[in-house]
Design a protein around this motif. Structure first.
Motif, PDB file in Angstrom:
ATOM      1  N   SER A 183      -1.247  15.227   5.609  1.00  0.00           N
ATOM      2  CA  SER A 183      -2.363  14.475   5.037  1.00  0.00           C
ATOM      3  C   SER A 183      -1.774  13.327   4.233  1.00  0.00           C
ATOM      4  O   SER A 183      -0.596  13.358   3.873  1.00  0.00           O
ATOM      5  N   PRO A 184      -2.580  12.319   3.933  1.00  0.00           N
ATOM      6  CA  PRO A 184      -2.047  11.178   3.177  1.00  0.00           C
ATOM      7  C   PRO A 184      -1.482  11.605   1.830  1.00  0.00           C
ATOM      8  O   PRO A 184      -1.965  12.550   1.195  1.00  0.00           O
ATOM      9  N   GLU A 185      -0.451  10.919   1.396  1.00  0.00           N
ATOM     10  CA  GLU A 185       0.166  11.214   0.104  1.00  0.00           C
ATOM     11  C   GLU A 185      -0.684  10.631  -1.027  1.00  0.00           C
ATOM     12  O   GLU A 185      -1.074   9.471  -0.996  1.00  0.00           O
ATOM     13  N   LYS A 186      -0.934  11.470  -2.022  1.00  0.00           N
ATOM     14  CA  LYS A 186      -1.684  11.036  -3.194  1.00  0.00           C
ATOM     15  C   LYS A 186      -0.762  10.715  -4.365  1.00  0.00           C
ATOM     16  O   LYS A 186      -1.225  10.302  -5.417  1.00  0.00           O
ATOM     17  N   ASP A 187       0.517  10.952  -4.167  1.00  0.00           N
ATOM     18  CA  ASP A 187       1.448  10.853  -5.289  1.00  0.00           C
ATOM     19  C   ASP A 187       2.158   9.511  -5.377  1.00  0.00           C
ATOM     20  O   ASP A 187       2.893   9.277  -6.327  1.00  0.00           O
ATOM     21  N   VAL A 188       1.967   8.644  -4.394  1.00  0.00           N
ATOM     22  CA  VAL A 188       2.706   7.387  -4.387  1.00  0.00           C
ATOM     23  C   VAL A 188       1.805   6.253  -4.873  1.00  0.00           C
ATOM     24  O   VAL A 188       0.761   5.971  -4.277  1.00  0.00           O
ATOM     25  N   TYR A 189       2.212   5.622  -5.937  1.00  0.00           N
ATOM     26  CA  TYR A 189       1.489   4.471  -6.470  1.00  0.00           C
ATOM     27  C   TYR A 189       1.998   3.221  -5.751  1.00  0.00           C
ATOM     28  O   TYR A 189       3.138   2.813  -5.929  1.00  0.00           O
ATOM     29  N   TRP A 190       1.144   2.641  -4.934  1.00  0.00           N
ATOM     30  CA  TRP A 190       1.538   1.468  -4.159  1.00  0.00           C
ATOM     31  C   TRP A 190       1.130   0.166  -4.835  1.00  0.00           C
ATOM     32  O   TRP A 190       1.421  -0.907  -4.332  1.00  0.00           O
ATOM     33  N   GLY A 191       0.445   0.239  -5.950  1.00  0.00           N
ATOM     34  CA  GLY A 191       0.005  -0.960  -6.656  1.00  0.00           C
ATOM     35  C   GLY A 191      -1.465  -0.857  -7.027  1.00  0.00           C
ATOM     36  O   GLY A 191      -2.214  -0.052  -6.464  1.00  0.00           O
ATOM     37  N   ALA A 192      -1.873  -1.676  -7.983  1.00  0.00           N
ATOM     38  CA  ALA A 192      -3.242  -1.610  -8.494  1.00  0.00           C
ATOM     39  C   ALA A 192      -4.212  -2.527  -7.757  1.00  0.00           C
ATOM     40  O   ALA A 192      -5.419  -2.453  -7.969  1.00  0.00           O
ATOM     41  N   GLU A 193      -3.704  -3.385  -6.872  1.00  0.00           N
ATOM     42  CA  GLU A 193      -4.567  -4.357  -6.190  1.00  0.00           C
ATOM     43  C   GLU A 193      -5.604  -3.648  -5.311  1.00  0.00           C
ATOM     44  O   GLU A 193      -5.333  -2.582  -4.747  1.00  0.00           O
ATOM     45  N   LYS A 194      -6.754  -4.268  -5.194  1.00  0.00           N
ATOM     46  CA  LYS A 194      -7.847  -3.705  -4.406  1.00  0.00           C
ATOM     47  C   LYS A 194      -8.045  -4.423  -3.077  1.00  0.00           C
ATOM     48  O   LYS A 194      -8.997  -4.139  -2.348  1.00  0.00           O
ATOM     49  N   GLU A 195      -7.169  -5.364  -2.758  1.00  0.00           N
ATOM     50  CA  GLU A 195      -7.255  -6.057  -1.473  1.00  0.00           C
ATOM     51  C   GLU A 195      -5.852  -6.307  -0.953  1.00  0.00           C
ATOM     52  O   GLU A 195      -4.889  -6.436  -1.717  1.00  0.00           O
ATOM     53  N   TRP A 196      -5.742  -6.352   0.384  1.00  0.00           N
ATOM     54  CA  TRP A 196      -4.441  -6.560   1.008  1.00  0.00           C
ATOM     55  C   TRP A 196      -3.855  -7.917   0.618  1.00  0.00           C
ATOM     56  O   TRP A 196      -4.563  -8.915   0.552  1.00  0.00           O
ATOM     57  N   LEU A 197      -2.555  -7.907   0.407  1.00  0.00           N
ATOM     58  CA  LEU A 197      -1.768  -9.112   0.148  1.00  0.00           C
ATOM     59  C   LEU A 197      -2.188  -9.837  -1.126  1.00  0.00           C
ATOM     60  O   LEU A 197      -1.813 -10.996  -1.328  1.00  0.00           O
ATOM     61  N   ALA A 198      -2.951  -9.160  -1.986  1.00  0.00           N
ATOM     62  CA  ALA A 198      -3.296  -9.762  -3.272  1.00  0.00           C
ATOM     63  C   ALA A 198      -2.036  -9.892  -4.121  1.00  0.00           C
ATOM     64  O   ALA A 198      -1.099  -9.106  -4.002  1.00  0.00           O
ATOM     65  N   ALA A 199      -2.000 -10.898  -4.957  1.00  0.00           N
ATOM     66  CA  ALA A 199      -0.875 -11.098  -5.875  1.00  0.00           C
ATOM     67  C   ALA A 199      -1.324 -10.708  -7.276  1.00  0.00           C
ATOM     68  O   ALA A 199      -2.472 -10.896  -7.636  1.00  0.00           O
ATOM     69  N   GLY A 200      -0.425 -10.167  -8.057  1.00  0.00           N
ATOM     70  CA  GLY A 200      -0.798  -9.787  -9.408  1.00  0.00           C
ATOM     71  C   GLY A 200       0.009  -8.651  -9.971  1.00  0.00           C
ATOM     72  O   GLY A 200      -0.391  -8.045 -10.966  1.00  0.00           O
ATOM     73  N   ARG A 201       1.147  -8.350  -9.342  1.00  0.00           N
ATOM     74  CA  ARG A 201       1.964  -7.254  -9.848  1.00  0.00           C
ATOM     75  C   ARG A 201       3.143  -7.743 -10.687  1.00  0.00           C
ATOM     76  O   ARG A 201       4.129  -7.029 -10.868  1.00  0.00           O
TER      77      ARG A 201
END
Length: 722
Positions: A183-201
């Motif tokens: 099942s998908p991993e819930k433990d990996v934080y991939w970033g806070a952005e809510k849209e693909w390729l958004a900048a802001g990290r």
């Protein structure tokens, strides 16, 4: 059963709100609620395999030679539904394996190739993973054939290895042993952005080193950096900053970075021959008829020369299906200018290139086209340090091939743990420093006599427990690094970490070294055994006779086997188990407690019993008394839970994340506590666990559960035991 408009009336058979994705959940109603899901994922309920199935044993029966032969044949077995470029799938398979392993980041050890997580969201639908669904679908007949003896995780990684071998690169080796998740991993934080390729990290976009930890990729949905340049604006020197920081966060140095960039682009091509807006939904957003495939392409045939992936169009070398030094030849031979691909992406193309240096079209060998370079490729000759390395590789192709083969092996295996976990006939026998290898320890000493020496050594129980905990708590199940085995707590950098209380640690280790010398035990064993002796005494003080399980055989790593810089990322800056937090963080101490518990492989119950027990044992960092809710410190009692839940008390804030627990009648302060203490009374799930251990009839259960959880932590890196 009809779908969509087929409903003809009557009462809907689905109980709305029971199990649908449209119903509001706890997080919707209470956005700030503590989410414990991270501690409960990937349990037996998601696993379709039989109880007791052990993949690491099953893979040992795999016919590796037959598998390699099948994969080699696949590389040139072009399928009409997804034709191979120039008749070879090598470039596609390398990209798939690379993007699986390349999600690894050193800061928390998460990501990487070890779980086969590329099959699931969000990775299966990342913009940077466009059309890798086709690569996995091409592999399905092989997975189907070899079944349970071959995981998807191993198959994806091996396909990349075989791809390189098929084009002429002598690879460094390969190990099996990656176990699939379901099942998908819930433990990996991939970033806070809510849209693909958004900048802001970035805290400051001008400071590329301000990329938010633990992230390595520069934008949501990318594996590494933007191939067109920072923010899509070409500037090789600025892109070089992104490349360096990203690869450093993946535990790669400059030489490995150049080798991987060049070697990855020595074969295959980028795809951008058409309109980007003609691409359909990603796999996770596709309809039923798509059957898990995504990115349908209405440009021409939709595949072959019309394929759309990154938007950049072209091959990097003259011979994209052959391992050679063509990447550096083209980079250094020609001047390069910016142009736009058919999809409108920025790319670099050579000026006045000879016709014979152009690669041929993927479908028609009579047509020659310009090669291309991304902004990251141009960084390999524009950045002064990268250029020096590139020049050496250009002038010494054999050296380049060797460095790349080793870096590629590291990329695929960085999160698999020490070499003694490797499985298969092609596992290299050389010890590599990044593997954190540890020599075997002795089992021939008298454990009982060693325990008696520890009882008589004059150290406090708290010091012995704290030292064992500090040694073991570095373990990360994400990449199998850290832990008590190896006794690296006595070496740089760990001996000087603030969280390990260096002065106290030095005193304890000096006593332990004498005992190790007298008994023949490793220092690693003595450290763990010291904790066991102290816990047994604390259980006896609570009225219970208990023996902490102990398995001898830990070894002591040497300074030469320890990469000081690499171990720096394991330094704790917080430890809820010892009620300690250093500095200010965006995440709360409670959230960091969950993150640490997950990395250590603990369940919510195990985390709860360890927190409560360690408070009673008085092992808080620096001797602080926050959360020590007892009058009998040093006793393995349930007092933490009893007193936390006692309605004769009142709880009130007393400072920055510090609280007082006072008598409800008199107002007299009994104890102080932190938010990681009080959460076991405030959170409904954790309170349910706390109530179990506060019951009068569960005092003995508490001791047994604490010892079981403690032993799990101490043995987490004993891969020979599990």
């Amino acid at each position: 059963m009809q779908q969509g408009d087929g409903h003809t009336g009557g009462k809907c058979p689905v109980l709305h709100g029971s199990n649908t994705n449209t119903s509001a959940g706890v997080a919707d109603w209470w956005p700030n609620a503590l989410n414990l899901d991270i501690l409960h994922q990937h349990d037996r309920m998601t696993d379709p395999m039989a109880e007791g199935f052990d993949y690491r044993e099953a893979v040992k029966s795999l016919d590796v030679e037959a598998l390699k032969a099948d994969l080699t044949a696949l590389m040139t077995d072009s399928q009409s539904w997804w034709p191979a470029d120039w008749g070879s799938y090598a470039g596609l398979m390398v990209r798939m394996a690379w993007h699986s392993a390349g999600t690894y980041r050193a800061a928390d050890g998460r990501g990487g190739a070890t779980t086969g997580n590329q099959r699931f969201a969000p990775l299966n639908s990342w913009p940077d993973n466009v059309n890798l669904d086709k690569a996995r679908r091409l592999l399905w007949p092989i997975k189907q054939k070899y079944g349970n003896s071959l995981s998807w995780a191993d198959l994806i990684a091996l396909a990349g290895n075989i791809a390189y071998e098929s084009v002429g690169l002598p690879t460094y080796g390969f190990s099996f042993g990656r176990e699939d998740i379901w099942s998908p991993e819930k433990d990996v934080y991939w970033g806070a952005e809510k849209e693909w390729l958004a900048a802001g990290r970035y805290e400051d976009s001008a400071d590329r080193d301000s990329l938010a930890n633990p992230l390595a990729a520069v934008q949501m949905g990318l594996i590494y950096v933007n191939p067109e340049g920072v923010g899509g604006e070409p500037d090789p020197l600025r892109t070089a900053q992104d490349v360096r920081i990203t690869f450093e966060r993946m535990a790669m140095n400059d030489e490995e970075t150049v080798a991987l960039t060049a070697g990855g682009h020595t074969i295959g091509k980028a795809h951008g021959n058409g309109r980007a807006d003609a691409i359909g939904a990603d796999p996770e957003g596709g309809g039923l008829a798509e059957q898990g495939l995504g990115w349908s392409n209405s440009n021409g045939t939709g595949h072959g020369r019309d394929t759309m992936s990154s938007g950049i169009e072209g091959a990097w070398t003259t011979n994209p299906t052959k391992w050679d030094n063509g990447y550096f030849y083209l980079l250094f031979t020609y001047d390069w200018e910016l142009k736009k691909s058919p999809a409108g992406a920025w790319q670099w193309e050579p000026v006045n290139i000879k016709e014979e240096d152009k690669p041929v079209d993927v479908e028609d060998p009579s047509i020659r086209l310009n090669p291309i370079m991304t902004d990251a490729d141009m960084a390999m000759i524009k950045d002064p340090e990268y250029r020096k390395i590139s020049e050496r590789f250009y002038n010494d192709p054999a050296y380049f091939a060797d460095v790349f083969a080793r870096a590629w092996f590291k990329l695929l295996h960085r999160d698999m743990g020490p070499r003694n976990r490797y499985i298969g006939p092609e596992s290299p026998q050389e010890d590599l420093i990044w593997q954190d290898n540890i020599p075997a320890g002795s089992t021939a000493y008298d454990v009982a006599a060693t325990k008696q020496l520890l009882r008589d050594c004059g150290l406090s129980q708290a010091d012995m427990i704290a030292t064992a905990w500090d040694s073991a708590r570095t373990f990360r199940g994400s990449d199998l690094r850290g832990g008590a085995n190896g006794a690296r707590i006595r070496l740089a950098p760990q001996k000087d970490w603030v969280g390990n209380e260096p002065a106290r640690l030095a005193t304890v280790l000096s006593s332990y070294e004498v005992i190790a010398e007298q008994t023949g035990a490793s220092l690693a064993d003595v450290i763990v055994l010291g904790g066991a002796v102290a816990i047994e005494a604390a259980a006896e003080a609570a009225g219970f006779t208990a023996e902490v399980p102990f398995a001898p055989g830990r070894g002591d790593a040497s300074a030469e086997q320890t990469d000081v810089a690499s171990f720096a990322v394991l330094e704790p800056v917080h430890d809820a188990f010892r009620n300690w937090l250093q500095g200010d963080f965006a995440a709360s101490a409670v959230e960091m407690m969950l993150d640490r518990a997950h990395l250590m492989g603990l369940t919510a119950k195990e985390m709860t019993v360890l927190i409560g027990g360690l408070r009673m044992l008085g092992v808080n960092h620096g001797g602080r008394k926050h959360g020590v809710l007892t009058q009998r410190e040093g006793t393995l009692s349930t007092d933490f839970f009893v007193n936390l839940l006692d309605m004769g008390n009142v709880w009130r804030a007393a400072g920055d994340e510090v609280y007082e627990i006072a008598d409800r009648q008199s107002g007299a302060v009994k104890w102080t506590a932190t938010n990681v203490d009080l959460v076991f009374g405030s959170n409904s799930i954790l309170r349910a666990y706390a109530e179990v251990y506060a019951q009068d009839d569960n005092r003995e259960k508490f001791v047994k559960d604490f010892i079981a959880a403690w032993t799990k932590v101490m043995n987490a890196d004993r891969f020979d035991l599990h």
